[in-house]
Design an enzyme around this catalytic site. Structure first.
Site, PDB file in Angstrom:
ATOM      1  N   LYS A   1      34.758  87.379  80.409  1.00  0.00           N
ATOM      2  CA  LYS A   1      35.995  87.039  80.244  1.00  0.00           C
ATOM      3  C   LYS A   1      36.369  88.058  81.319  1.00  0.00           C
ATOM      4  CE  LYS A   1      39.963  88.169  76.969  1.00  0.00           C
ATOM      5  NZ  LYS A   1      40.844  87.792  76.459  1.00  0.00           N
TER       6      LYS A   1
ATOM      7  N   LYS B   1      37.011  82.872  82.581  1.00  0.00           N
ATOM      8  CA  LYS B   1      38.486  83.738  81.956  1.00  0.00           C
ATOM      9  C   LYS B   1      38.508  84.659  82.681  1.00  0.00           C
ATOM     10  CE  LYS B   1      41.874  84.064  78.880  1.00  0.00           C
ATOM     11  NZ  LYS B   1      42.705  85.183  77.459  1.00  0.00           N
TER      12      LYS B   1
END
Length: 374
Positions: free
Chosen positions: A245, A298
């Site tokens: 992320k 992400k």
């Protein structure tokens, strides 16, 4: 600038003594409450922790995620923002066609989508009452809070719907960060992991099929997995880790929706730096070793190389990708300006994510895809 300098530059400094007192008080309560569950860190099981496989095929949808194929409805997870106002249904201006909804509005909204083939949702709690937030995010696992109430409601009304829960503290902390802070404003990793793993356990106990820690604290995957094992739920509760992320500006609309902007500083000290490919690979390998059942990347479209790395490193695990709010909003803006056709661009973006190696996509385009794929 360091967290401590940022803290001292803001009004946060003026309330330092009060905040320290609050942290100490709430921390002592949390420590007492979670004393039993923290014993999971010493659980002894037969074999390595990564040998826990049953959750990956305990549900028909999770079984389908083990196969590689072209874009289908089964591959899609739809994000939902659930507030603590049961009757709320408020549009999010920066996130086209998306709403914050209260628990009483969820069933009427989801019913036609499920009829069209919706298979999975991921829940984000959005407490709007200021009293719901404190230094430790104690409302995150409140049994009367929006997430746990919604899990129970959906399990009752839509038994075949696969329920994923985001696990983080940022929506519930008064400071907006993804964990518990030390007195100098830096992240306390050990306390954060203990608290976040308790929240994950509470969501699992309420009926979530999958828990998805998004906080990026070191060691939280292992802590969650061990607590699920100790509670006898590891065979049926999947652990999908936000492993890679990256920090950046593409989360802006989400933070508007979730009310999770940090009150000071930023999240660059615990989210990955853009361009940190080596760190991403290490984080993916770490989470595989700690027992993650699914690895997530992400944002999605801007990190196709990392999705490919994730698939190479996690050869035998499903890879998920989150097409984040900023990516979604930009596609909508381009379509509105006449630069692209919305459907064509949404398909191109999502199929690019799949070609890179993902088999699961978290996206705000799910309602449109349910129509487009019919």
């Amino acid at each position: 600038m360091s967290f401590s300098n940022l803290v001292s530059d803001l009004a946060f400094k003026d309330a330092r003594d009060d905040r320290s007192s609050q942290i100490s008080h709430v921390r002592s309560q949390a420590t007492a409450r979670s004393h039993t569950s923290t014993a999971a860190t010493s659980v002894s099981i037969s074999g390595d922790i990564s040998s826990q496989l049953h959750a990956g095929y305990s549900h028909p949808l999770s079984r389908s995620w083990q196969a590689e194929r072209q874009l289908t409805k089964e591959m899609l997870i739809y994000p939902l923002f659930i507030t603590d106002n049961p009757e709320e249904e408020t549009p999010i201006p920066s996130l086209p066609n998306q709403y914050r909804r209260g628990v009483n509005r969820i069933v009427p909204f989801l019913k036609p989508l499920i009829h069209k083939g919706l298979r999975s949702v991921i829940l984000f709690g959005v407490p709007l009452d200021p009293s719901a937030k404190d230094a430790l995010g104690t409302a995150a696992d409140d049994p009367s809070g929006p997430v746990i109430q919604t899990i129970r409601l959906l399990r009752s009304r839509f038994p075949q719907l696969y329920i994923v829960t985001d696990v983080c503290l940022c929506e519930y902390t008064s400071h907006g960060h993804c964990g518990i802070l030390r007195d100098d404003g830096t992240l306390d990793n050990a306390q954060s992991v203990d608290r976040i793993s308790d929240v994950a356990l509470a969501y699992a106990a309420a009926g979530a099929h999958c828990v998805a820690p998004s906080d990026m604290n070191d060691g939280r995957v292992r802590a969650i997995k061990l607590k699920l094992i100790e509670a006898g739920m590891a065979h049926r509760v999947l652990l999908m880790s936000y492993s890679a992320k990256f920090s950046g500006c593409l989360y802006g609309p989400f933070r508007d929706a979730a009310g999770s902007c940090p009150s000071f500083g930023d999240r660059r000290c615990y989210q990955l730096p853009p361009g940190g490919r080596g760190l991403a690979r290490r984080a993916i390998q770490r989470d595989i070793a700690e027992g993650a059942d699914i690895i997530m990347v992400k944002p999605a479209s801007s990190y196709l190389d990392i999705i490919r790395d994730a698939k190479d490193l996690a050869t035998d695990l499903p890879v998920a990708a989150y097409q984040v709010s900023g990516e979604y909003a930009m596609i909508h803006a381009a379509a509105k300006a006449g630069v692209f056709d919305l459907k064509a661009m949404a398909f191109e973006s999502t199929e690019g994510i799949l070609r890179a190696g993902a088999g699961i996509v978290v996206t705000y385009f799910v309602p449109e895809f349910l129509d487009w794929l019919s």
